[in-house]
Design a protein around this motif. Structure first.
Motif, PDB file in Angstrom:
ATOM      1  N   LEU A   1       0.856  -1.175   0.000  1.00 24.59           N
ATOM      2  CA  LEU A   1       0.000   0.000   0.000  1.00 24.59           C
ATOM      3  C   LEU A   1       0.899   1.233   0.000  1.00 24.59           C
ATOM      4  O   LEU A   1       2.087   1.146   0.332  1.00 24.59           O
ATOM      5  N   THR A   2       0.327   2.364  -0.356  1.00 20.08           N
ATOM      6  CA  THR A   2       1.124   3.584  -0.514  1.00 20.08           C
ATOM      7  C   THR A   2       0.595   4.694   0.378  1.00 20.08           C
ATOM      8  O   THR A   2      -0.625   4.853   0.515  1.00 20.08           O
ATOM      9  N   LEU A   3       1.510   5.451   0.958  1.00 16.24           N
ATOM     10  CA  LEU A   3       1.126   6.644   1.693  1.00 16.24           C
ATOM     11  C   LEU A   3       1.208   7.840   0.757  1.00 16.24           C
ATOM     12  O   LEU A   3       2.255   8.103   0.170  1.00 16.24           O
ATOM     13  N   LEU A   4       0.084   8.544   0.605  1.00 18.46           N
ATOM     14  CA  LEU A   4       0.070   9.792  -0.155  1.00 18.46           C
ATOM     15  C   LEU A   4       0.444  10.920   0.795  1.00 18.46           C
ATOM     16  O   LEU A   4      -0.241  11.151   1.799  1.00 18.46           O
ATOM     17  N   CYS A   5       1.534  11.614   0.496  1.00 13.51           N
ATOM     18  CA  CYS A   5       2.033  12.688   1.358  1.00 13.51           C
ATOM     19  C   CYS A   5       1.962  14.023   0.629  1.00 13.51           C
ATOM     20  O   CYS A   5       2.015  14.080  -0.601  1.00 13.51           O
ATOM     21  N   ARG A   6       1.874  15.095   1.402  1.00 11.91           N
ATOM     22  CA  ARG A   6       1.809  16.435   0.803  1.00 11.91           C
ATOM     23  C   ARG A   6       3.158  16.866   0.257  1.00 11.91           C
ATOM     24  O   ARG A   6       3.249  17.535  -0.761  1.00 11.91           O
TER      25      ARG A   6
ATOM     26  N   ILE B   1       7.437   0.225   2.837  1.00 17.65           N
ATOM     27  CA  ILE B   1       6.171   0.896   2.544  1.00 17.65           C
ATOM     28  C   ILE B   1       6.330   1.703   1.260  1.00 17.65           C
ATOM     29  O   ILE B   1       7.434   2.168   0.948  1.00 17.65           O
ATOM     30  N   GLY B   2       5.245   1.825   0.519  1.00 21.93           N
ATOM     31  CA  GLY B   2       5.261   2.689  -0.658  1.00 21.93           C
ATOM     32  C   GLY B   2       4.900   4.111  -0.259  1.00 21.93           C
ATOM     33  O   GLY B   2       3.992   4.326   0.547  1.00 21.93           O
TER      34      GLY B   2
ATOM     35  N   GLU C   1      -2.913  14.875   7.434  1.00 21.57           N
ATOM     36  CA  GLU C   1      -1.903  13.817   7.544  1.00 21.57           C
ATOM     37  C   GLU C   1      -1.967  12.954   6.287  1.00 21.57           C
ATOM     38  O   GLU C   1      -2.911  13.076   5.503  1.00 21.57           O
ATOM     39  N   PRO C   2      -0.973  12.077   6.089  1.00 20.49           N
ATOM     40  CA  PRO C   2      -0.988  11.246   4.883  1.00 20.49           C
ATOM     41  C   PRO C   2      -2.205  10.329   4.831  1.00 20.49           C
ATOM     42  O   PRO C   2      -2.795   9.984   5.860  1.00 20.49           O
ATOM     43  N   LEU C   3      -2.563   9.934   3.633  1.00 25.42           N
ATOM     44  CA  LEU C   3      -3.639   8.976   3.420  1.00 25.42           C
ATOM     45  C   LEU C   3      -3.066   7.665   2.903  1.00 25.42           C
ATOM     46  O   LEU C   3      -2.119   7.649   2.113  1.00 25.42           O
ATOM     47  N   LEU C   4      -3.634   6.577   3.361  1.00 31.17           N
ATOM     48  CA  LEU C   4      -3.267   5.264   2.844  1.00 31.17           C
ATOM     49  C   LEU C   4      -3.976   5.074   1.516  1.00 31.17           C
ATOM     50  O   LEU C   4      -5.165   5.382   1.384  1.00 31.17           O
ATOM     51  N   SER C   5      -3.267   4.570   0.511  1.00 35.14           N
ATOM     52  CA  SER C   5      -3.870   4.496  -0.819  1.00 35.14           C
ATOM     53  C   SER C   5      -3.386   3.284  -1.599  1.00 35.14           C
ATOM     54  O   SER C   5      -2.385   2.639  -1.258  1.00 35.14           O
ATOM     55  N   THR C   6      -4.109   3.009  -2.675  1.00 36.28           N
ATOM     56  CA  THR C   6      -3.694   2.016  -3.664  1.00 36.28           C
ATOM     57  C   THR C   6      -4.375   2.371  -4.981  1.00 36.28           C
ATOM     58  O   THR C   6      -5.442   2.993  -4.991  1.00 36.28           O
ATOM     59  N   THR C   7      -3.746   2.037  -6.089  1.00 39.47           N
ATOM     60  CA  THR C   7      -4.295   2.336  -7.412  1.00 39.47           C
ATOM     61  C   THR C   7      -5.697   1.746  -7.554  1.00 39.47           C
ATOM     62  O   THR C   7      -5.953   0.623  -7.122  1.00 39.47           O
ATOM     63  N   LEU C   8      -6.599   2.493  -8.154  1.00 40.54           N
ATOM     64  CA  LEU C   8      -7.979   2.048  -8.283  1.00 40.54           C
ATOM     65  C   LEU C   8      -8.115   1.107  -9.477  1.00 40.54           C
ATOM     66  O   LEU C   8      -8.520   1.502 -10.566  1.00 40.54           O
TER      67      LEU C   8
ATOM     68  N   ARG D   1       1.217  -3.512  10.551  1.00 36.73           N
ATOM     69  CA  ARG D   1       0.244  -4.198   9.705  1.00 36.73           C
ATOM     70  C   ARG D   1       0.153  -3.585   8.303  1.00 36.73           C
ATOM     71  O   ARG D   1      -0.402  -4.189   7.387  1.00 36.73           O
ATOM     72  N   LEU D   2       0.700  -2.372   8.119  1.00 36.59           N
ATOM     73  CA  LEU D   2       0.633  -1.700   6.822  1.00 36.59           C
ATOM     74  C   LEU D   2       1.879  -1.911   5.976  1.00 36.59           C
ATOM     75  O   LEU D   2       1.846  -1.726   4.765  1.00 36.59           O
ATOM     76  N   SER D   3       2.993  -2.238   6.611  1.00 38.07           N
ATOM     77  CA  SER D   3       4.223  -2.443   5.847  1.00 38.07           C
ATOM     78  C   SER D   3       4.266  -3.874   5.328  1.00 38.07           C
ATOM     79  O   SER D   3       3.515  -4.747   5.773  1.00 38.07           O
ATOM     80  N   HIS D   4       5.153  -4.111   4.368  1.00 37.43           N
ATOM     81  CA  HIS D   4       5.309  -5.453   3.815  1.00 37.43           C
ATOM     82  C   HIS D   4       5.686  -6.413   4.947  1.00 37.43           C
ATOM     83  O   HIS D   4       6.601  -6.132   5.725  1.00 37.43           O
TER      84      HIS D   4
END
Length: 211
Positions: free
Chosen positions: A65-70, A119-120, A138-145, A110-113
């Motif tokens: 999963l990926t963290l979207l950061c500002r 982590i992405g 804060e960052p959002l947890l994300s994955t490609t739709l 639980r979010l990391s590999h």
């Protein structure tokens, strides 16, 4: 049933973004436009939301999963980077790149590999998601739709609503975005980046030639 918010791509209405941020705070899952296709997003620290995110995407705990950061200052809280890696990140952000990096203790295990503790992370170049991140704080947890069974990401809000209506709390519609995922580079394997996926991000722009 997902709530559809139609926002201006260059000047999104703050009241709609506030509503989306509130839904995410409450454990909801949203579909948002980025500079490289739509993405699923949820609260980083909500275990149930993260599990729901994996279910709607159809992936297990081994999928990054990926963290979207500002910006990079936020990214550094969640990943360990050396000076060489930081220079590459600075060159590539914001942009359509995802970097796999060693996770810091700020990232729930639980979010990391599960075997690699990676982590992405990425900093998107899209006004709507940047403003949503600012609203959320804060960052959002994300994955490609990419819906289960599909091989390509969705980039049209109407189709997202039609196919995933009951699994999402909201869809942000800022018009069609690129129907191409990010370029994924693994920086956790040693000195040289490893190309995991060639996507929209141009390797030549980073001075890289990877097979």
């Amino acid at each position: 049933m997902a709530q559809l918010f139609e926002v201006h791509p260059d000047n999104p209405q703050p009241r709609f973004l506030r509503q989306c941020a509130q839904m995410l705070q409450a454990g909801g899952i949203g579909a948002v436009p980025t500079d490289s296709s739509y993405a699923f997003v949820c609260h980083l620290n909500d275990k149930a939301a993260a599990e729901a995110l994996r279910r709607v995407r159809g992936v297990d705990e081994k999928h990054h999963l990926t963290l979207l950061c500002r910006d990079l200052s936020e990214l550094a809280t969640y990943a360990m980077v050396d000076n060489r890696q930081y220079r590459l990140l600075k060159l590539a952000t914001p942009g359509a790149y995802t970097f796999i990096l060693p996770a810091t203790k700020e990232v729930p295990r639980r979010l990391s590999h599960p075997s690699r503790r990676t982590i992405g992370l990425r900093v998107p170049e899209h006004r709507v998601i940047q403003d949503l991140l600012a609203q959320f704080g804060e960052p959002l947890l994300s994955t490609t739709l990419i819906p289960p069974g599909d091989s390509e990401p969705l980039n049209d809000a109407a189709e997202v609503c039609e196919r995933l209506d009951r699994q999402l709390q909201f869809v942000l519609d800022a018009g069609a975005c690129p129907a191409q995922p990010t370029t994924v580079l693994d920086l956790s394997q040693g000195d040289e980046p490893v190309l995991v996926r060639q996507g929209r991000g141009d390797l030549a722009a980073l001075g890289l030639q990877l097979g």
